[in-house]
Each structure stands twice: as structure tokens, then as C-alpha cells.
Scaffold this active site. Structure first.
Site, PDB file in Angstrom:
ATOM      1  N   ASN A   1       0.826  -1.209   0.000  1.00 58.55           N
ATOM      2  CA  ASN A   1       0.000   0.000   0.000  1.00 58.55           C
ATOM      3  C   ASN A   1       0.856   1.254   0.000  1.00 58.55           C
ATOM      4  O   ASN A   1       0.523   2.247   0.606  1.00 58.55           O
ATOM      5  CB  ASN A   1      -0.924   0.058   1.221  1.00 58.55           C
ATOM      6  CG  ASN A   1      -1.480  -1.292   1.567  1.00 58.55           C
ATOM      7  OD1 ASN A   1      -2.059  -1.943   0.715  1.00 58.55           O
ATOM      8  ND2 ASN A   1      -1.279  -1.720   2.787  1.00 58.55           N
ATOM      9  N   CYS A   2       1.996   1.172  -0.664  1.00 53.24           N
ATOM     10  CA  CYS A   2       2.903   2.310  -0.684  1.00 53.24           C
ATOM     11  C   CYS A   2       2.998   2.781  -2.112  1.00 53.24           C
ATOM     12  O   CYS A   2       3.290   1.990  -3.011  1.00 53.24           O
ATOM     13  CB  CYS A   2       4.281   1.872  -0.190  1.00 53.24           C
ATOM     14  SG  CYS A   2       5.492   3.171  -0.214  1.00 53.24           S
ATOM     15  N   LEU A   3       2.712   4.062  -2.344  1.00 54.86           N
ATOM     16  CA  LEU A   3       2.685   4.558  -3.722  1.00 54.86           C
ATOM     17  C   LEU A   3       4.092   4.887  -4.207  1.00 54.86           C
ATOM     18  O   LEU A   3       4.946   5.214  -3.423  1.00 54.86           O
ATOM     19  CB  LEU A   3       1.790   5.805  -3.790  1.00 54.86           C
ATOM     20  CG  LEU A   3       0.374   5.598  -3.273  1.00 54.86           C
ATOM     21  CD1 LEU A   3      -0.394   6.898  -3.301  1.00 54.86           C
ATOM     22  CD2 LEU A   3      -0.355   4.547  -4.096  1.00 54.86           C
TER      23      LEU A   3
END
Lengths: 105, 106, 111
Positions: free
Chosen positions: A103-105
Site C-alpha cells: 500500500n505504498c505509492l
């Protein structure tokens, strides 16, 4: 002398056991970062987070955890951005030998 | 209104019983797939789901079965509890649209 | 909403990952542990010998992900002879509060 490190497709260590301070310096160099005291403090705290929760934290929880452990001055995204540009959660976890945060852009 | 869907038979799974324990009187319960066995009026399942369905239905909770799933399994309309209404995919969609949220019990 | 015990299948872990993702993205989420899901809160867990991530350790990170509303269904605990001292997190609520939680939820993800 550089040692050959086994990396995954994101450039993170394939095996956490391969991590050493020297490995961290190599990984940091690949991100054009030279590690100083301020970096190590975050790196060790990240490893503690991973050990305790079995997770690689994205930005929000990382900032909160740093604020709790190292104080509000350091628990800010701007501070982390200066140390681990351009994407602190991803870059710092890479140098700390952890998997890429989900969930890390 | 919450739409609760149940897709397991009460004879091998607790989904229906767990649902009936917390369903509210303004909610709707839709039995789908193997969940349709829960609508049989002859059911002697333990615990007594038929009684719960009758009580809840009297209090206002709406119960539905999906017609296609009954037909596929050989459950005729007359075998089903009168408290349970028979609906189709369009009815499912209408219930989903009416609901503020959907809870799926599986 | 957690309705299944940990480790036997992937549901508990996937639910937790969904909750952590909500937290990481700043989406507001509440967790409800009910039915078999209450086993997830039992301590101490040590899953190292079955090669799984420790669910309880992961769940203890939830407050750091800004997931602070954690509810536990009272009847589910009672059925399993568990009390507040057996579980590691959450506020215990009765069935009417569970109904209210459903009624005020915009979306329900069930794991």
C-alpha cells in the site's frame, strides 16, 4: 569492498539475513544516499518495527512510530523526505533490508 | 436497512444461525446458493432456525430466497416457509440498491 | 468484520491486510470480531512453527495505522468460554451494539 547482494524485482534484499551495515551502505548508494547518524537511527527503528509487527510500514504508520519513539520533531514526513528522498517509506525500508511496504505509492 | 446474504446450508455451516442472531427487524435476509436449504419448512436443523425465522419475520425482518438456486436444487415453492418470499436476480439488485450496506455471511 | 479463526485459511490475514490498507490510505474503518473471529484475539500466539505471520503481532500495529475502533461481540466470547482477560484488544459489545454498528456502516467487508 562490495559484496554481491541478492535483490528482488523492487531492488529490496531477497533475504533479510543478508543485511549488514555494509549492505545498507551499498543499498543506500544505489539510491544516492550517504548514511549518517540520522539515517541509522531510522533504519534501526524500522527493523524494530518489522521485528515487532512483521510488517514494512508505509508512510503514515512510520511517521507515527517515529514520533512515538524519537519524538515529534523527527516524526514528520518532511524530516524523512530529507533523509530518504524521494519516497521515504520505500527507500528507508529498502536500506533497512525489509520488503517493500504494501500500500505504498 | 442492511441486506444480509447467506450462501451456506444450515446443516453444515453456522452462517445462517450467526446471521439470525444479530439481524435487525428492519433488515432483509436473502438466502442464496446452498443457503436456500435454510428456507425449507420441513427443516429440523439444530439450532431451530425455522423458529428464529418465523419470530424475526413476525417482528418485521424480511426473508427472501433466490428462485434460480431453489429450482436448481429441486426445492419447490410449496416446500418453503411461507414467511420467505421468492425473488430473482432483479429482486436481488433491488434489495441491494435499497440497502445502506450488504453483509455477506459465508 | 472478522468471522473466522486465524491460520486455518487466509481470511483473517486478508482481512487484517485490508484494514491496514484502509489505515495507510486514511480511510476510516472499524473492526468487529464476532463468531469464530474472536479466536484471533487470543494470546499468546506463536505461529513460527507453522510458517505463518503472527496475526496477533500484525494486529497490534493497528493503532499505528489509525485503526482505533475495535469491537468484540460478547455472545461469541461467552459461547467459547472466553472473557475480557483472554483477549488482547477491543471493546466488548452486545448484540444491539453490533446491530447499530451494521446500521451505521457505509460498507461491510466480511472475512
Amino acid at each position: 569492498m562490495s559484496k554481491i547482494l541478492l535483490l528482488d524485482s523492487d531492488g529490496h534484499l531477497e533475504h533479510l539475513e543478508d543485511w549488514s551495515e555494509q549492505a545498507a551502505q551499498q543499498l543506500a548508494a544505489s539510491e544516492n544516499i550517504e548514511l549518517g547518524e540520522a539515517h541509522w537511527e531510522i533504519i534501526y527503528l524500522l527493523q524494530e518495527f518489522h521485528q515487532r509487527f512483521q510488517l514494512s510500514p508505509p508512510m503514515r504508520p512510520l511517521v507515527k512510530y517515529i514520533a512515538q519513539n524519537l519524538g515529534k520533531e523527527k516524526g514528520r514526513s518532511i524530516y524523512l523526505m530529507q533523509l530518504f528522498p524521494p519516497s521515504p517509506a520505500r527507500v528507508a525500508s529498502k536500506i533497512a533490508g525489509l520488503p517493500r511496504p504494501e500500500n505504498c505509492l | 436497512m442492511i441486506l444480509h446474504t447467506v450462501n451456506k446450508s444450515a446443516f453444515d455451516n453456522r452462517a445462517l444461525g450467526d446471521c439470525l442472531r444479530v439481524v435487525a427487524t428492519n433488515d432483509a435476509v436473502l438466502l442464496i446458493e446452498n443457503g436456500v436449504y435454510g428456507a425449507l419448512s420441513s427443516s429440523q436443523s439444530e439450532p431451530a432456525h425455522v423458529e428464529s425465522i418465523l419470530e424475526l419475520s413476525a417482528a418485521g425482518t424480511r426473508f427472501y430466497v433466490l428462485q434460480a438456486d431453489c429450482q436448481a436444487r429441486g426445492l419447490t415453492d410449496s416446500a418453503l416457509l411461507p414467511a420467505v418470499q421468492i425473488t430473482d436476480d432483479a429482486g436481488f439488485v433491488a434489495l441491494a440498491a435499497e440497502a445502506s450496506a450488504i453483509q455477506s455471511w459465508y | 468484520m472478522f468471522r473466522h479463526a486465524p491460520y486455518g485459511n487466509a481470511l483473517a490475514r486478508e482481512g487484517l491486510e485490508a484494514a491496514l490498507a484502509c489505515g495507510a490510505m486514511g480511510a476510516k474503518a472499524s473492526l468487529l470480531y464476532i463468531n469464530e473471529g474472536v479466536w484471533q484475539l487470543l494470546e499468546p500466539q506463536d505461529s513460527s512453527a507453522i510458517d505463518c505471520k503472527n496475526q496477533a503481532a500484525m494486529a497490534s500495529a493497528l493503532p499505528l495505522y489509525d485503526i482505533d475502533e475495535i469491537w468484540v461481540d460478547e455472545a461469541s466470547l461467552q459461547q467459547r468460554n472466553l472473557t475480557a482477560t483472554d483477549i488482547n484488544a477491543g471493546k466488548i459489545i452486545d448484540s444491539s451494539r453490533v446491530q447499530a454498528l451494521f446500521a451505521t456502516s457505509k460498507n461491510i467487508l466480511s472475512f
